[in-house]
Design an enzyme around this catalytic site. Structure first.
Site, short mmCIF file in Angstrom:
data_model
loop_
_atom_site.label_atom_id
_atom_site.label_comp_id
_atom_site.label_asym_id
_atom_site.label_seq_id
_atom_site.Cartn_x
_atom_site.Cartn_y
_atom_site.Cartn_z
N ASP A 129 -31.37 56.88 -41.85
CA ASP A 129 -31.24 57.79 -40.71
C ASP A 129 -30.33 58.98 -41.01
OD1 ASP A 129 -32.28 58.27 -38.20
OD2 ASP A 129 -30.68 57.27 -37.12
N ASP A 162 -29.89 54.40 -28.28
CA ASP A 162 -30.64 54.55 -29.53
C ASP A 162 -31.25 55.94 -29.67
OD1 ASP A 162 -31.58 53.71 -31.98
OD2 ASP A 162 -33.45 52.89 -31.18
N ASP A 207 -28.05 53.12 -38.38
CA ASP A 207 -28.39 53.18 -36.96
C ASP A 207 -28.93 51.84 -36.49
OD1 ASP A 207 -29.03 53.87 -34.39
OD2 ASP A 207 -30.85 55.00 -34.93
N LYS A 250 -31.68 47.85 -31.76
CA LYS A 250 -33.02 47.86 -32.34
C LYS A 250 -33.47 46.44 -32.67
CE LYS A 250 -32.60 52.37 -34.67
NZ LYS A 250 -33.78 53.04 -34.07
N LYS A 299 -29.00 65.68 -39.48
CA LYS A 299 -28.53 64.44 -38.86
C LYS A 299 -28.03 63.47 -39.93
CE LYS A 299 -30.38 60.39 -36.37
NZ LYS A 299 -31.61 59.80 -35.80
N GLU A 307 -29.50 58.58 -30.23
CA GLU A 307 -28.18 59.12 -30.57
C GLU A 307 -28.23 60.36 -31.45
OE1 GLU A 307 -29.36 57.86 -34.27
OE2 GLU A 307 -29.63 56.79 -32.38
N ARG A 342 -29.95 63.07 -31.28
CA ARG A 342 -29.92 64.33 -30.52
C ARG A 342 -28.53 64.61 -29.96
NH1 ARG A 342 -34.55 62.14 -26.73
NH2 ARG A 342 -34.96 61.13 -28.73
#
Length: 500
Positions: A292, A351, A274, A281, A269, A353, A355
């Site tokens: 991230d 959030d 993020d 967030k 990833k 995202e 996956r």
């Protein structure tokens, strides 16, 4: 830092500093015994003062010890004799490295391989020493004034053994080479992840990967939004909609194995920042969301280590890189996107995202006809609740692969723990308006995230590493850790031995 393995008596070792160990209760290691005899009892005298007890990680620096060629002797506490665990040995090694730094030692010699560590061979202990020193030496200071940047004094490190055994020396030298490649890969990962989001954009990360690949003769391919659109990667593109930075799909191919050898595929990833998208967030610690992309950096670094070690394997690393930001064009909660494999996904929470970008990538890698696929991602906060900051989670659709990763994690001290992927958890991903939802509610959040990914991995053997709790540290020692690079490199080394 140059590292060598030699047969050397500590008393005649002319390094800037010699490091020897003492256990609790005043038990001297073999190397410490030689120092004590040559010095007329200097170490016994230290113990008699009560200033040094041998507790694990204790250090005492001695100067101009009689009978010693070295100007300094660092006495290191090893804990209870016969009961030293690998974690304690690593703790002691870190303490020694920091003491050497504080003393501005340029050339150090560690006489610590005579330490019996539970269920660890001498080569395994050598790896622990090398990686501990590398961790202690690491600093991310490229954005500081030179005067504020900490010094890195250790230029030469010697691991010393007492017996001149040619076979043992060769085995130790091989272990050191593997540890150095791992340490360089860990440092590369940390460097990438520690950069702020205004520098480490998807394009910048792709450029760094290309530069590394070019240096090592690895094939690199970078796909942009147009290619993604043509492939039908609408989940990845949907995440990128809120950012002015275009997404990138980074593909590195290392071919060290036979032409017909199915590749090991690593997917990481690569969300370079993020903010959560429209599902924004909280502001507190949002700065840490630059981490991230640690999964992506780790996957790239692992292929670097494999190439440096010239492993007889075929390895492909694929990293979807994007930002996840709020914008007028950003994906909204409730939007539906169609994935590359044709499934429609209701994006209930923007959030979640990671996956989404992984799903399209896991479909993409089918074209490589992989032997196995391993993805790694800072995917869920639920993983931190479940396992804390010591252990990553592993799940997958192939028991043998999962067990191999657990074994590699144990050996590398980069441990993972298996969570279940029972079919019943898939029920939580049902959507009334699409083939599946991108979230499954609060219960078993780490598991349902992996269940989501499993819907895109049905055509090959696959394992998922959730590294949310281990990829970086907060607080005083804030920064990327480089995990799970040690696990990945150990897994690749084991696979390479099977081929050989």
């Amino acid at each position: 830092m140059e590292i060598a393995v030699q047969c050397q008596n500590p008393t005649t070792d002319n390094s800037d500093c010699v490091v020897v160990g003492i256990y609790e209760g005043g038990i001297l290691s073999p190397a410490a015994t030689l120092v004590d005899l040559a010095s007329g009892g200097a170490l016994r005298a230290l113990l008699d003062t009560g200033d040094f007890t041998g507790d694990c990680g204790d250090t005492q620096l001695l100067y101009q010890v009689p009978g010693m060629a070295a100007a300094r002797v660092l006495v290191l506490g090893l804990g209870s004799h016969g009961k030293v665990k690998d974690s304690q040995f690593r703790k002691a090694a870190l303490a020694a490295a920091r003491a050497l730094q504080g003393a501005r030692v340029g050339r150090a010699s560690l006489h610590l391989l005579d330490t019996p560590v539970i269920r660890r061979s001498a080569p395994a202990c050598a790896k622990i020493l090398v990686q501990a020193v590398a961790d202690a030496e690491y600093h991310f200071d490229r954005h500081k004034k030179p005067a504020d940047a900490p010094q890195r004094p250790i230029s030469e490190l010697q691991l010393s053994i007492s017996e001149n055994d040619t076979a043992a020396l060769a085995e130790l030298q091989g272990a050191v080479a593997e540890a150095q490649a791992t340490a360089r890969a860990v440092a590369w990962t940390r460097d990438m992840a520690n950069e702020p989001g205004n520098i480490c954009t998807p394009t910048w990360l792709a450029e760094q990967a290309e530069a590394m690949a070019g240096r090592l003769g690895i094939k690199s391919t970078i796909l942009g939004p147009d290619a993604m659109e043509a492939l039908g990667m609408h989940l990845l593109l949907g995440v990128a909609h809120g950012s002015r930075q275009p997404p990138r799909l980074i593909i590195l191919e290392y071919r060290g194995g036979a032409e017909n050898q199915a590749p090991i595929v690593l997917v990481g990833k690569g969300i370079t920042f993020d903010a959560g998208g429209i599902s924004l967030k909280p502001a507190d610690k949002m700065d840490e969301m630059k981490y991230d992309m640690c999964g992506g950096a780790s996957a790239l670094a692992a292929i670097q280590a494999a190439a440096e070690l010239q492993l007889p394997l075929n390895i492909v690393t694929v990293v979807p890189a994007s930002e996840n930001l709020p914008d007028g064009q950003a994906t909204k909660p409730g939007d539906i996107h169609r994935s590359m494999n044709g499934l429609s996904v209701e994006v209930v929470n923007t959030d979640a995202e990671g996956r989404l970008i992984l799903a399209d990538t896991l479909t993409y890698v089918e074209r490589f006809e992989p032997d196995v696929v391993i993805d790694m991602a800072t995917l869920t906060g639920a993983c931190i609740i479940a396992l804390g900051h010591q252990t990553a989670a592993v799940m997958g659709n192939h028991e043998g692969l999962v067990h191999d990763l657990i074994a590699a994690g144990k050996e590398s001290m980069d441990r993972v723990w298996e969570l279940p992927l029972f079919e019943e958890y898939q029920e939580q991903l049902k959507s009334p308006v699409a083939d599946l939802s991108n979230v499954g509610g609060r219960p078993a959040g780490t598991i349902t995230a992996a269940c989501f990914l499993s819907r895109f991995t049905e055509n090959y053997r696959w394992a998922h590493l959730d590294i949310a709790g281990v990829a970086w540290k907060s607080g005083e020692h804030k920064g990327a850790t480089g995990r799970p690079v040690p696990l990945l490199v150990e897994y690749l080394l084991r696979r390479a031995r099977q081929v050989a």
